[in-house]
Scaffold this active site. Sequence first.
Site, PDB file in Angstrom:
ATOM      1  N   ASP A 148       0.861  -1.194   0.000  1.00 43.26           N
ATOM      2  CA  ASP A 148       0.000   0.000   0.000  1.00 43.26           C
ATOM      3  C   ASP A 148       0.892   1.237   0.000  1.00 43.26           C
ATOM      4  OD1 ASP A 148      -2.028  -1.791   0.427  1.00 43.26           O
ATOM      5  OD2 ASP A 148      -2.342  -1.266   2.538  1.00 43.26           O
ATOM      6  N   LYS A 188      -0.618 -23.057  -1.338  1.00 43.10           N
ATOM      7  CA  LYS A 188       0.281 -22.277  -2.206  1.00 43.10           C
ATOM      8  C   LYS A 188       1.127 -21.314  -1.376  1.00 43.10           C
ATOM      9  CE  LYS A 188      -0.806 -24.035  -6.099  1.00 43.10           C
ATOM     10  NZ  LYS A 188       0.240 -24.797  -6.799  1.00 43.10           N
ATOM     11  N   THR A 192       3.020 -15.679  -0.334  1.00 41.10           N
ATOM     12  CA  THR A 192       3.897 -15.339   0.797  1.00 41.10           C
ATOM     13  C   THR A 192       5.280 -14.924   0.284  1.00 41.10           C
ATOM     14  OG1 THR A 192       2.717 -16.836   2.251  1.00 41.10           O
ATOM     15  CG2 THR A 192       4.957 -16.279   2.899  1.00 41.10           C
ATOM     16  N   LYS A 224      10.012 -24.772   2.315  1.00 45.32           N
ATOM     17  CA  LYS A 224       9.977 -24.008   1.067  1.00 45.32           C
ATOM     18  C   LYS A 224       9.898 -22.500   1.361  1.00 45.32           C
ATOM     19  CE  LYS A 224       7.469 -24.119  -3.276  1.00 45.32           C
ATOM     20  NZ  LYS A 224       6.278 -24.649  -3.937  1.00 45.32           N
ATOM     21  N   VAL A 242      -8.815 -20.968  13.856  1.00 47.81           N
ATOM     22  CA  VAL A 242      -9.404 -21.488  15.093  1.00 47.81           C
ATOM     23  C   VAL A 242     -10.876 -21.094  15.133  1.00 47.81           C
ATOM     24  CG1 VAL A 242      -7.410 -21.715  16.615  1.00 47.81           C
ATOM     25  CG2 VAL A 242      -8.394 -19.449  16.249  1.00 47.81           C
ATOM     26  N   CYS A 382     -26.225   3.382  25.241  1.00 46.23           N
ATOM     27  CA  CYS A 382     -26.079   4.723  24.662  1.00 46.23           C
ATOM     28  C   CYS A 382     -27.349   5.117  23.915  1.00 46.23           C
ATOM     29  CB  CYS A 382     -24.817   4.802  23.813  1.00 46.23           C
ATOM     30  SG  CYS A 382     -24.194   6.488  23.733  1.00 46.23           S
ATOM     31  N   HIS A 508     -20.845   3.055  27.541  1.00 41.22           N
ATOM     32  CA  HIS A 508     -20.560   1.857  26.733  1.00 41.22           C
ATOM     33  C   HIS A 508     -19.836   0.812  27.568  1.00 41.22           C
ATOM     34  CE1 HIS A 508     -21.670   3.382  22.724  1.00 41.22           C
ATOM     35  NE2 HIS A 508     -21.341   4.567  23.241  1.00 41.22           N
ATOM     36  N   GLU A 510     -19.525  -2.205  27.034  1.00 42.21           N
ATOM     37  CA  GLU A 510     -18.873  -3.235  26.190  1.00 42.21           C
ATOM     38  C   GLU A 510     -17.372  -2.998  26.049  1.00 42.21           C
ATOM     39  OE1 GLU A 510     -20.883  -0.862  25.143  1.00 42.21           O
ATOM     40  OE2 GLU A 510     -20.491  -0.179  23.097  1.00 42.21           O
TER      41      GLU A 510
HETATM   42  N1  GLN Z   1     -26.565   9.726  18.955  1.00 39.86           N
HETATM   43  C1  GLN Z   1     -26.602   9.667  20.382  1.00 39.86           C
HETATM   44  C2  GLN Z   1     -25.823  10.800  21.006  1.00 39.86           C
HETATM   45  O1  GLN Z   1     -24.981  11.388  20.369  1.00 39.86           O
HETATM   46  C3  GLN Z   1     -26.098   8.341  20.899  1.00 39.86           C
HETATM   47  C4  GLN Z   1     -24.640   8.121  20.671  1.00 39.86           C
HETATM   48  C5  GLN Z   1     -24.214   6.698  20.838  1.00 39.86           C
HETATM   49  O2  GLN Z   1     -25.039   5.787  20.857  1.00 39.86           O
HETATM   50  N2  GLN Z   1     -22.922   6.445  20.889  1.00 39.86           N
HETATM   51  O3  GLN Z   1     -25.989  11.096  22.149  1.00 39.86           O
END
Ligand code: GLN
Length: 533
Positions: A148, A188, A192, A224, A242, A382, A508, A510
């Site tokens: 790239d 192949k 690589t 190889k 995996v 959110c 968030h 997560e």
């Molecule tokens: N759009 C919404 C805000 O800005 C929620 C943002 C989000 O879900 N990350 O508050």
Amino acid sequence: MSKYIFITGGVVSSLGKGIASAAIGNLLESRGLKVSIIKCDPYINVDPGTMNPFQHGEVYVTDDGAETDLDLGHYERFTNAKLTKDNNITTGKIYYSVITKERKGDYLGKTVQIIPHITDEIKNNIKKVSFSQKADVIIVEIGGTVGDIEGLPFLEAIRQLRLELGRDYAVNIHLTLVPYIKTAGEIKTKPTQHSVAALRQIGITPDIILCRAEKKLSKEAREKIALFCSVDIDAVVTAVDVKSIYEAPIAYRKEGLDKLILRLLNVKRPDKAPLEWEEAVVNKIKKPKYKVEIAVVGKYITLQDAYKSIYEALTHGAIANETKLVIKRVDSEDITKRGADKYLKGVKGILVPGGFGPRGIEGKIQAAQYARENGIPYFGICLGMQIAVIEFARNVCGMKKAHSTEFSLDTKYPVISLLEEQKKVKVKGASMRLGAYACRVKKGTNAFSAYQKERVDERHRHRYEFNNEYRDVMKKDNFVFSGINPKSNLVEIVEIKDHPWYLACQFHPEFQSKPNKAHPLFRDFVKAALSIE
Ligand code: GLN
């Protein structure tokens, strides 16, 4: 002084360099080393915060509020590294800094050029992490594929760094694809060979070639590759496919990758297997006791990477409950067109993730209503919390057409409105409420029974918030405000009483979930989904 592992990729993109980097970090940590991981992204955006998820996938947020590449999510999930804004270096960030210096007059008299000014800036940004995060080993993943044009300055920078660092202080790992050609019935090695040739042309010689392949490579195939690419045979390592990404560290270890890296870096550590990881994560994924189907209702459903951390955190919640997770991806626009029942009937949990813009909003509101009315566990994140608030205000509190001012400026009931600090914001880049903020959790709520503590810190990325003018009236209808920011009084978590499990948060969660340490809210959401009929 930190030692470095530089990871490049060849042949095709999407080979899983991010997971490879994270898995190597995991293995080195299991040997007692402190690691940090940097992602270099050759695009010109300063950060991915302004990119559409269809372009870039999820935007991952760190504690310090950086909007970063989703690979940083893998790094934090596989390792204990605490990443910051310094762990994601983009071409945009590098140029921004160099051009700012040039305008200030820092290079006065000189012609500012890619070599040395851009490459020096890249090197300094990489070295900065060594000082600030004091890791024994820093893994540097170079985004993109060798060949790239835009990746060249980064490759030149790591070429120079390798020279400066000298022996024992840096290892180059090149990840490639060794395809199996069905019709010929053989694998192949040519792609690589070409990829390594391209790398050598710019002065980089790989020390290790990590070959993605469907099956373990034979000794002949490795011989190889070793011969044509001028590496030792034991430096040609298979990265075999995996089933779960979390098996990668175990698979690499079987191939002796950690031993090899330590030898090349001249680091002596006892040969310890990542046992805890194998027991707490891999074995649980392999032998689940239960099964549950959970719907994720969003608008980027067709794209694998758009809700990456959400899917991973759900998986962690399932691991914690010894459960096999089946995710039903539902496009909220389909619900708008054909109703919730058609798509959500029979699922045991409904999750509405974050998002921006009006497309598909009504479908998400219907999904929240469906969960509330049918006693299906609901987890809003959110935008998913804002949706829960709008739905409850409209359909329980009787505020007809209640909305967020993001979608309807002249609504009579602006239950979600722009943050005060956001009203003056004019630019789009890095201008949301970002990063970790404190939240006080109310006792006797689902949130408290998950966290088991009153003070938590969670990461944010939003512009809109719950409008506190509506707190009292919604409370009267049994809407629960179970998490509040102690400083700003902003609503962080809401719940509904008399429901098996209905919780939504403005942050968030997560981003802080790990396979061996599921986020408590994800763990309890999956548990609730398991316990309904
Ligand atoms: N759009 C919404 C805000 O800005 C929620 C943002 C989000 O879900 N990350 O508050």
